[in-house]
Write a protein that holds these residues in place. Structure first.
Motif, PDB file in Angstrom:
ATOM      1  N   THR A 161      12.688  -4.317   1.148  1.00  0.00           N
ATOM      2  CA  THR A 161      12.332  -2.608   1.399  1.00  0.00           C
ATOM      3  C   THR A 161      12.462  -3.433   3.317  1.00  0.00           C
ATOM      4  N   ASN A 162      13.459  -2.155   4.360  1.00  0.00           N
ATOM      5  CA  ASN A 162      13.421  -2.493   5.323  1.00  0.00           C
ATOM      6  C   ASN A 162      12.306  -1.277   5.991  1.00  0.00           C
ATOM      7  N   THR A 163      10.914  -2.498   6.319  1.00  0.00           N
ATOM      8  CA  THR A 163       9.620  -1.542   6.788  1.00  0.00           C
ATOM      9  C   THR A 163       9.750  -1.137   7.889  1.00  0.00           C
ATOM     10  N   PRO A 164       9.268   0.153   8.139  1.00  0.00           N
ATOM     11  CA  PRO A 164       9.544   0.495   9.988  1.00  0.00           C
ATOM     12  C   PRO A 164       9.447  -0.654  11.008  1.00  0.00           C
ATOM     13  N   GLU A 165       8.502  -1.435  10.570  1.00  0.00           N
ATOM     14  CA  GLU A 165       7.957  -2.278  11.962  1.00  0.00           C
ATOM     15  C   GLU A 165       8.805  -3.792  11.827  1.00  0.00           C
ATOM     16  N   ALA A 166       9.530  -3.802  11.025  1.00  0.00           N
ATOM     17  CA  ALA A 166      10.756  -4.635  11.261  1.00  0.00           C
ATOM     18  C   ALA A 166      12.041  -4.267  11.547  1.00  0.00           C
ATOM     19  N   ALA A 167      12.724  -2.711  11.110  1.00  0.00           N
ATOM     20  CA  ALA A 167      13.302  -2.252  12.050  1.00  0.00           C
ATOM     21  C   ALA A 167      12.888  -2.389  13.177  1.00  0.00           C
ATOM     22  N   ASP A 168      11.989  -1.514  13.995  1.00  0.00           N
ATOM     23  CA  ASP A 168      11.525  -1.394  14.972  1.00  0.00           C
ATOM     24  C   ASP A 168      11.987  -3.183  16.117  1.00  0.00           C
ATOM     25  N   CYS A 169      11.399  -3.835  15.102  1.00  0.00           N
ATOM     26  CA  CYS A 169      11.347  -5.100  15.294  1.00  0.00           C
ATOM     27  C   CYS A 169      13.090  -5.251  15.787  1.00  0.00           C
ATOM     28  N   GLU A 170      13.677  -5.017  15.087  1.00  0.00           N
ATOM     29  CA  GLU A 170      15.059  -5.937  14.913  1.00  0.00           C
ATOM     30  C   GLU A 170      16.334  -4.386  16.291  1.00  0.00           C
ATOM     31  N   GLN A 171      15.427  -3.392  16.719  1.00  0.00           N
ATOM     32  CA  GLN A 171      15.931  -2.951  17.362  1.00  0.00           C
ATOM     33  C   GLN A 171      16.344  -3.177  19.197  1.00  0.00           C
TER      34      GLN A 171
ATOM     35  N   LYS B  34       6.962 -15.659  -0.764  1.00  0.00           N
ATOM     36  CA  LYS B  34       7.304 -14.427   0.823  1.00  0.00           C
ATOM     37  C   LYS B  34       9.244 -14.292   1.455  1.00  0.00           C
ATOM     38  N   LYS B  35      10.076 -15.018   0.555  1.00  0.00           N
ATOM     39  CA  LYS B  35      11.332 -15.242   1.123  1.00  0.00           C
ATOM     40  C   LYS B  35      12.061 -13.828  -0.406  1.00  0.00           C
ATOM     41  N   TYR B  36      11.235 -13.646  -1.396  1.00  0.00           N
ATOM     42  CA  TYR B  36      11.956 -12.947  -2.254  1.00  0.00           C
ATOM     43  C   TYR B  36      11.410 -11.799  -2.443  1.00  0.00           C
ATOM     44  N   VAL B  37       9.859 -12.507  -3.188  1.00  0.00           N
ATOM     45  CA  VAL B  37       9.062 -11.455  -3.816  1.00  0.00           C
ATOM     46  C   VAL B  37       8.204  -9.743  -2.488  1.00  0.00           C
TER      47      VAL B  37
ATOM     48  N   PRO C 144       9.066  -9.118   0.354  1.00  0.00           N
ATOM     49  CA  PRO C 144      10.299  -7.785   0.926  1.00  0.00           C
ATOM     50  C   PRO C 144      10.495  -7.044  -0.156  1.00  0.00           C
ATOM     51  N   ARG C 145       9.891  -6.691  -1.103  1.00  0.00           N
ATOM     52  CA  ARG C 145      10.063  -5.655  -2.158  1.00  0.00           C
ATOM     53  C   ARG C 145       9.622  -5.124  -2.448  1.00  0.00           C
ATOM     54  N   ILE C 146       8.874  -6.210  -3.467  1.00  0.00           N
ATOM     55  CA  ILE C 146       7.389  -4.936  -3.211  1.00  0.00           C
ATOM     56  C   ILE C 146       6.005  -5.505  -2.662  1.00  0.00           C
ATOM     57  N   GLY C 147       6.415  -5.570  -1.365  1.00  0.00           N
ATOM     58  CA  GLY C 147       4.708  -6.123  -0.449  1.00  0.00           C
ATOM     59  C   GLY C 147       4.092  -7.570  -0.937  1.00  0.00           C
TER      60      GLY C 147
ATOM     61  N   LEU D 115       0.777  -0.933   0.509  1.00  0.00           N
ATOM     62  CA  LEU D 115       0.440  -0.098  -0.170  1.00  0.00           C
ATOM     63  C   LEU D 115       1.381   1.377   0.298  1.00  0.00           C
ATOM     64  N   MET D 116       2.366   1.817   0.990  1.00  0.00           N
ATOM     65  CA  MET D 116       2.988   1.875   0.874  1.00  0.00           C
ATOM     66  C   MET D 116       3.479   3.014  -0.494  1.00  0.00           C
ATOM     67  N   ARG D 117       4.102   1.485  -1.276  1.00  0.00           N
ATOM     68  CA  ARG D 117       4.065   1.457  -2.932  1.00  0.00           C
ATOM     69  C   ARG D 117       3.007   2.621  -3.549  1.00  0.00           C
ATOM     70  N   LYS D 118       1.625   1.546  -3.697  1.00  0.00           N
ATOM     71  CA  LYS D 118       0.805   1.975  -4.458  1.00  0.00           C
ATOM     72  C   LYS D 118       0.335   3.356  -4.381  1.00  0.00           C
ATOM     73  N   THR D 119       0.401   3.555  -2.834  1.00  0.00           N
ATOM     74  CA  THR D 119      -0.383   4.807  -2.506  1.00  0.00           C
ATOM     75  C   THR D 119       0.412   6.520  -2.298  1.00  0.00           C
ATOM     76  N   GLY D 120       1.855   5.700  -2.301  1.00  0.00           N
ATOM     77  CA  GLY D 120       2.788   6.792  -1.888  1.00  0.00           C
ATOM     78  C   GLY D 120       2.813   7.477  -0.639  1.00  0.00           C
ATOM     79  N   LEU D 121       2.494   6.780   0.246  1.00  0.00           N
ATOM     80  CA  LEU D 121       2.140   6.945   1.010  1.00  0.00           C
ATOM     81  C   LEU D 121       3.633   7.171   2.131  1.00  0.00           C
ATOM     82  N   THR D 122       3.398   7.851   3.360  1.00  0.00           N
ATOM     83  CA  THR D 122       4.300   7.467   4.179  1.00  0.00           C
ATOM     84  C   THR D 122       3.990   6.220   5.139  1.00  0.00           C
TER      85      THR D 122
END
Lengths: 104, 232
Positions: B222-232, B87-90, B92-95, A39-46
């Motif tokens: 792409t490292n999403t903030p929720e994953a980054a929060d988890c790693e910290q 799940k492993k390759y796609v 994490p890249r495009i959601g 959704l972030m990618r599709k909407t461009g939202l942060t």
């Protein structure tokens, strides 16, 4: 349009009638479910923006939020609810009415 | 500001635009090459299981048995395998996004028409074989054409889901090459079928691998903030 409708103010759903939330609802309306990254990618939202709009839509009961773990990392999945789907359809109908009136 | 919101609203709620939004999502989700990889494997299995058993030898009998076992495993485990791989390759890249089932009247009508045509084609074929008008060799010779026509269904569905006309090319090319293979009298039926099916399987598999490699290159994880929060 019904003659009774003429002159009556058209009530647009304010939860949906916001650019970011409309984008989220549109995406979720055409697919079954999606995660935050998609959704972030599709909407461009942060991340923060999406998160706040997601909360508003969830409060309204328009979307369902599911949290799960994927390889020990949290993963949030959003899905439009039946009520959200109906609200979106209703919103489209109302919008059509607005433009019908404009043409008149 | 009001105009901007209004323009977005008009574009996003229009029926045609909704279809375009859906097609764009499907395009995004199909650029990983998995459709091509799956189709290539199925084509390879189809040829080697349907046709090859017609000429058995000791080696081929074992080979066919192995293929049948592989095919059974493929049918049972392919879905979980591809899901795990995605799940492993796609994702994490495009959601991740789950697409809706096709239930538009246009697509249903198209599928029904093509299904009726395919059934008619098969009944006609069985009938002309039963009255000895044609031989089994003739049937094998013309399999590529029937297969090409069936591939048109696949092309139609892909075009409908993604909105990309280039998918028609697959069906058209498979039919034209199938016709060429059927009419090429200077080569044996075995050779024509091998060239057609193995050629197409390999070409589609290679296309799938290239698409997947390009996909990995184009979209880093792409490292999403929720994953980054988890790693910290």
């Amino acid at each position: 349009m019904n003659s009774e409708d003429v002159g009556r103010p058209i009530q647009l759903d304010k939860t949906i009638h916001e650019q970011a939330r409309l984008q989220i609802m549109t995406q979720l309306y055409v697919i079954e479910e999606a995660d935050f990254l998609f959704l972030m990618r599709k909407t461009g939202l942060t991340w923060g923006n999406l998160s706040s709009h997601m909360s508003k839509l969830e409060e309204a009961g328009y979307i369902e939020v599911r949290k799960e773990f994927q390889e020990k990392k949290p993963h949030t999945i959003l899905k439009i609810t039946e009520s959200g789907r109906n609200a979106f359809q209703e919103y489209r109908k109302m919008l059509d009415k607005v433009f019908e009136r404009l043409q008149e | 500001m009001y105009c901007k919101v209004l323009c977005t609203v008009i574009t996003m709620t229009n029926e045609t635009s909704l279809e375009t939004v859906e097609q764009e999502s499907v395009q995004e989700l199909t650029q990983d090459g998995f459709i091509e990889l799956n189709f290539g494997v199925l084509l390879l299995l189809f040829f080697n299981i349907i046709y090859k058993p017609s000429a058995p030898s000791i080696f081929e009998a074992w080979f066919n048995l192995a293929l049948v076992i592989f095919c059974m495993f493929y049918i049972i485990f392919a879905f979980s395998f591809y899901r795990g791989f995605k799940k492993k390759y796609v994702y994490p890249r495009i959601g991740y996004a789950k697409l809706r089932e096709v239930h538009s009247s246009k697509a249903i009508l198209g599928t029904i028409v093509i299904f009726i045509l395919s059934v008619t084609e098969e009944i006609t074929l069985i009938y002309i074989i039963s009255i000895d008008v044609v031989t089994m060799d003739w049937v094998y010779r013309w399999i590529p054409v029937f297969f090409g026509l069936t591939a048109c269904t696949f092309s139609f569905l892909l075009k409908y889901r993604t909105g990309q006309n280039r998918y028609y090319l697959l069906g058209v090319l498979m039919t034209i090459t199938g016709l060429t293979a059927a009419l090429a009298d200077f080569i044996s039926t075995d050779m024509a079928l091998t060239i057609y099916f193995d050629g197409w399987s390999i070409a589609i598999l290679v296309l799938g691998v290239i698409k997947f490699l390009l996909f990995i290159r184009k979209y880093p994880i792409t490292n999403t903030p929720e994953a980054a929060d988890c790693e910290q």
